[in-house]
Design an enzyme around this catalytic site. Structure first.
Site: not given
Length: 309
Positions: A144, A165, A177, A215
């Protein structure tokens, strides 16, 4: 001649990637994320090998997958319990386990890593598997926060390396992702997109930048909430309520930090700060550092910004 041969092999590999769907998946890491990915892959008809260091961990992983499936069956097959039991058995048959990653990758289409967020450990793993995995096998990391290109640098298959991800809990969260580095081939990227869709997920395309999309926005948002509180401009309770009622967020930033884990948040922001020390969004927080030093990581330890005991 060696260069021509190498180019020819790479061309064959790329052609194979374009023509073959990912059917066999090796997942390294039997924790919550790895087990969740294994469950979803098995439930969508993929053959899955889940790998971890000990049989005890793998038994716990298998038990967790079965328990998760039973919860799904209660809703999906409420009126057909026999069909539900058949579904569970079918999915579990698609999952096998092993403690020897090198021994099980010889027939796999995808190696997906979901282990500890430590660059050297990930590089060591992929460097070892690169020597024994087939030419066509794609490597992917579920990281991540770490750069995919840095993880891939330990291998000789930079064109067959990307990021996948997933989000926790994997069976429920629809987003994946799909991360491409400057050296990820189009064939590899397309295969990872197709695999994500085959799992019933909604993939989004990401460049290999800090935090990808989610993130990269979420962590600075949480850090700014801490700084706001540090400056005395709002209590953690008021900030949480404001973001839930004013922005429609299901959780406030401090509630989310405690859920994610303060140690995890600190690890991510420290890593990004080391990469881009001039970026104020990546500045560390004295308050976060103090809580982590005291062992207050959030819900998992019973106390973080809030107490849970």
């Amino acid at each position: 001649m060696a260069f021509v041969t190498h180019q020819f092999i790479r061309k064959l590999s790329s052609t194979a990637l374009r023509n073959a769907a990912i059917k066999h998946v090796t997942i390294i890491g039997g924790g919550q994320m790895g087990a969740g990915i294994a469950q979803v892959a098995a439930a969508t008809g993929h053959s899955v090998v889940l790998v971890d260091m000990s049989e005890d961990i793998l038994k716990k992983s298998a038990k967790g997958i079965e328990g998760s499936l039973k919860r799904i069956v209660k809703k999906k097959f409420a009126d057909k319990p026999e069909a539900g039991e058949e579904f569970i058995q079918k999915v579990m048959k698609n999952v096998s386990t092993s403690t020897d990653a090198a021994a099980v990758v010889s027939g796999t289409d995808l190696v997906l890593e979901a282990i500890v967020e430590n660059l050297k450990v990930k590089q060591g793993l992929f460097g070892t598997l690169d020597k024994v995995a087939p030419e066509h096998t794609i490597f992917a990391s579920n990281t991540s926060s770490l750069p995919i290109a840095d993880i891939a640098s330990s291998t000789a298959r930079l064109d067959r390396f990307g990021g996948l991800h997933f989000f926790n809990p994997v069976p429920l969260m629809k987003l994946v992702e799909v991360v491409r580095t400057p050296t990820t081939s189009q064939a590899t990227f397309d295969s990872l997109l197709d695999f994500s869709k085959a799992l019933g997920k909604h993939p989004v395309s990401c460049k290999d930048t800090p935090g990808f999309i989610v993130n990269r926005l979420l962590v600075p948002y949480m850090m700014e909430a801490i700084r706001l509180h540090e400056r005395g401009h709002g209590s953690k309770e008021d900030i949480d309520v404001a973001m839930k009622l004013g922005a429609g967020y299901p959780m406030g930033p401090f509630e989310l930090l405690d859920y994610v884990g303060l140690d995890t948040a600190k690890f991510i922001i420290d890593g990004w700060h080391a990469m881009e020390p001039q970026n104020p969004l990546f500045d560390p927080s004295p308050m976060l550092n103090k809580l982590v030093e005291e062992g207050k990581f959030g819900k998992k330890t019973g106390e973080g910004f809030y107490k849970y005991k």
